[in-house]
Motif scaffolding. Structure first.
Motif, PDB file in Angstrom:
ATOM      1  N   ILE A 131       0.837  -1.202   0.000  1.00  0.00           N
ATOM      2  CA  ILE A 131       0.000   0.000   0.000  1.00  0.00           C
ATOM      3  C   ILE A 131       0.873   1.252   0.000  1.00  0.00           C
ATOM      4  O   ILE A 131       0.599   2.216  -0.739  1.00  0.00           O
ATOM      5  CB  ILE A 131      -0.943  -0.017   1.211  1.00  0.00           C
TER       6      ILE A 131
ATOM      7  N   ALA B 162       2.413   1.660  -3.469  1.00  0.00           N
ATOM      8  CA  ALA B 162       1.465   2.206  -4.441  1.00  0.00           C
ATOM      9  C   ALA B 162       1.330   3.720  -4.275  1.00  0.00           C
ATOM     10  O   ALA B 162       1.286   4.463  -5.260  1.00  0.00           O
ATOM     11  CB  ALA B 162       0.099   1.535  -4.281  1.00  0.00           C
TER      12      ALA B 162
ATOM     13  N   THR C  45      -1.841  -6.353  -5.510  1.00  0.00           N
ATOM     14  CA  THR C  45      -2.185  -5.396  -4.453  1.00  0.00           C
ATOM     15  C   THR C  45      -1.653  -4.009  -4.789  1.00  0.00           C
ATOM     16  O   THR C  45      -2.359  -3.003  -4.636  1.00  0.00           O
ATOM     17  CB  THR C  45      -1.608  -5.857  -3.097  1.00  0.00           C
TER      18      THR C  45
ATOM     19  N   SER D  51      -3.592  -2.563  -7.985  1.00  0.00           N
ATOM     20  CA  SER D  51      -4.999  -2.244  -7.743  1.00  0.00           C
ATOM     21  C   SER D  51      -5.112  -0.903  -7.028  1.00  0.00           C
ATOM     22  O   SER D  51      -5.989  -0.090  -7.341  1.00  0.00           O
ATOM     23  CB  SER D  51      -5.684  -3.345  -6.933  1.00  0.00           C
ATOM     24  N   ARG D  52      -4.195  -0.668  -6.076  1.00  0.00           N
ATOM     25  CA  ARG D  52      -4.160   0.625  -5.394  1.00  0.00           C
ATOM     26  C   ARG D  52      -3.718   1.736  -6.343  1.00  0.00           C
ATOM     27  O   ARG D  52      -4.262   2.842  -6.336  1.00  0.00           O
ATOM     28  CB  ARG D  52      -3.200   0.550  -4.207  1.00  0.00           C
TER      29      ARG D  52
ATOM     30  N   ASP E 298      -6.330   2.845  -8.785  1.00  0.00           N
ATOM     31  CA  ASP E 298      -7.416   3.594  -8.148  1.00  0.00           C
ATOM     32  C   ASP E 298      -7.088   5.067  -7.987  1.00  0.00           C
ATOM     33  O   ASP E 298      -7.974   5.889  -7.747  1.00  0.00           O
ATOM     34  CB  ASP E 298      -7.729   3.006  -6.761  1.00  0.00           C
ATOM     35  N   GLN E 299      -5.793   5.403  -8.118  1.00  0.00           N
ATOM     36  CA  GLN E 299      -5.362   6.787  -7.909  1.00  0.00           C
ATOM     37  C   GLN E 299      -5.685   7.636  -9.129  1.00  0.00           C
ATOM     38  O   GLN E 299      -5.589   7.173 -10.261  1.00  0.00           O
ATOM     39  CB  GLN E 299      -3.849   6.829  -7.651  1.00  0.00           C
TER      40      GLN E 299
END
Length: 243
Positions: free
Chosen positions: A133, A136, A193, A196-197, A200-201
């Protein structure tokens, strides 16, 4: 990741994933030997013209038969992939976020394959983190809002819309992730992971969607189908026009 030995080991690990991941390194403030060029409008003009001619020849057409903005979009996606691929691989493999300044990166004009890329040693500075996370977030801040935004700004001058340019970038991110997981299935969960993060940005979040069956799809088209005779080429697997 400051020592030459550590940098060399990272480059070797990343390059094993395929030619889109391979990079060279040059010391800050120096020029790499060989036919390397700084990213500039003249380089982009030459690159777009080369892609335009290559696409036309592949379709048995004269160069002028392929729209310049189509060639520019295809050119942009290839350049974006060259920035994204090693950066994503470094994050997945080593927890390191590459931050190559676009002005400090060097390129070679090669048509029909991955463009050779040399990054400054300073791009490999900084510590590592194991959190997908956090990685990302750092990729969004330092890569998307750094050299990838600069590249999109430069390519917009060729009449390619921002919507298409960010769709190209998102497709490059997904493509790099697909190649990483194909080569290293053990890294699938970590890779997915992170991306996907990242996807989304903003601005990538507005450029993509997930299909009902969980597949990646962009909300634009790279326009390459228009390079075929009569504009009737095949659509890419992630294209918004493919239903």
């Amino acid at each position: 990741m400051n020592s030459p030995t550590a940098v060399s080991a990272l480059i070797e690990d990343v390059a094993e994933l395929g030619p889109f991941f391979a990079v060279q390194v040059h010391p800050p403030g120096t020029e790499p030997s060989g036919p390397w060029q700084q990213m500039s409008r003249p380089l982009l003009e030459e690159r777009v013209s080369g892609v335009q001619e290559w696409l036309a020849t592949a379709g048995g057409q004269p160069p002028g038969a392929v729209e310049r903005r189509v060639a520019a979009s295809v050119c942009h996606q290839g350049l974006a992939a060259r920035l994204v691929s090693p950066a994503l691989a470094a994050a997945v493999l080593h927890g390191l976020v590459l931050a190559p300044g676009l002005a400090d990166s060097r390129w070679q004009l090669v048509i029909g394959g991955p463009v050779p890329l040399s990054l400054p040693e300073g791009a490999f500075a900084g510590g590592s983190t194991a959190s997908p996370i956090q990685l990302a977030g750092e990729l969004s801040r330092r890569l998307l809002d750094g050299p990838l935004r600069e590249l999109a700004d430069a390519m917009e001058a060729f009449s390619v819309s921002r919507h298409i340019l960010w769709g190209n970038t998102a497709s490059a991110v997904n493509g790099a992730a697909t190649m990483i997981t194909a080569a290293r299935p053990d890294l699938t969960a970590r890779t997915r992971t992170i991306i996907s993060r990242l996807l989304d940005q903003p601005p990538l979040g507005d450029a993509t969607e997930t299909t009902p069956d969980g597949a990646f799809r962009r909300r634009s088209c790279c326009l390459i189908y228009r390079a075929a005779p009569g504009g009737r080429g095949a659509l890419c697997g992630d294209c918004a026009l493919k239903r």
